[in-house]
Scaffold this motif. Sequence first.
Motif, short mmCIF file in Angstrom:
data_model
loop_
_atom_site.label_atom_id
_atom_site.label_comp_id
_atom_site.label_asym_id
_atom_site.label_seq_id
_atom_site.Cartn_x
_atom_site.Cartn_y
_atom_site.Cartn_z
N UNK A 18 -15.52 -2.33 42.14
CA UNK A 18 -16.17 -3.45 42.80
C UNK A 18 -16.58 -3.02 44.20
N UNK A 19 -17.84 -3.20 44.53
CA UNK A 19 -18.31 -2.81 45.86
C UNK A 19 -17.66 -3.68 46.93
N UNK A 20 -17.51 -3.16 48.14
CA UNK A 20 -16.91 -3.97 49.20
C UNK A 20 -17.75 -5.20 49.50
N UNK A 33 -25.94 -6.26 46.72
CA UNK A 33 -26.09 -4.99 47.43
C UNK A 33 -25.61 -3.81 46.60
N UNK A 34 -24.79 -4.06 45.58
CA UNK A 34 -24.33 -2.94 44.76
C UNK A 34 -25.47 -2.46 43.87
N UNK A 40 -14.24 3.69 36.92
CA UNK A 40 -13.38 4.86 36.83
C UNK A 40 -12.74 4.87 35.44
N UNK A 41 -12.79 6.01 34.78
CA UNK A 41 -12.22 6.16 33.44
C UNK A 41 -10.70 6.18 33.56
N UNK A 82 -8.03 -6.07 35.07
CA UNK A 82 -9.10 -6.26 34.09
C UNK A 82 -9.82 -4.93 33.86
N UNK A 83 -10.01 -4.58 32.60
CA UNK A 83 -10.68 -3.34 32.21
C UNK A 83 -11.80 -3.66 31.25
#
Length: 97
Positions: A18-20, A33-34, A40-41, A82-83
Amino acid sequence: MAKRLIPLFNRVLVEKITPPSKTTAGILLPEKTSKLNSGKVVAVGPGFHDREGKLVPVTVKEGDTVLLPEYGGTEVKLGEKEYHLYRDDDILGTLHD
């Protein structure tokens, strides 16, 4: 009790990045903005067997940062985290610095 999910076949378990939501100076950033849908695996399956019975391994490994499609994947909740579960061939690429 902590649960660990090991994907089957050519599936890949990804934790989305998640972008800041604000800068280090405290300025709030808009949601759009993302530019990249990345993650990430966390875990990978062993791969799948082709028609000749040869094992075709998954192309990514644990710890890789990957580019994800805008839609797709299966949401999985383990504890509080959450994945998303994707097929190896749904992943668009890996990201490197």
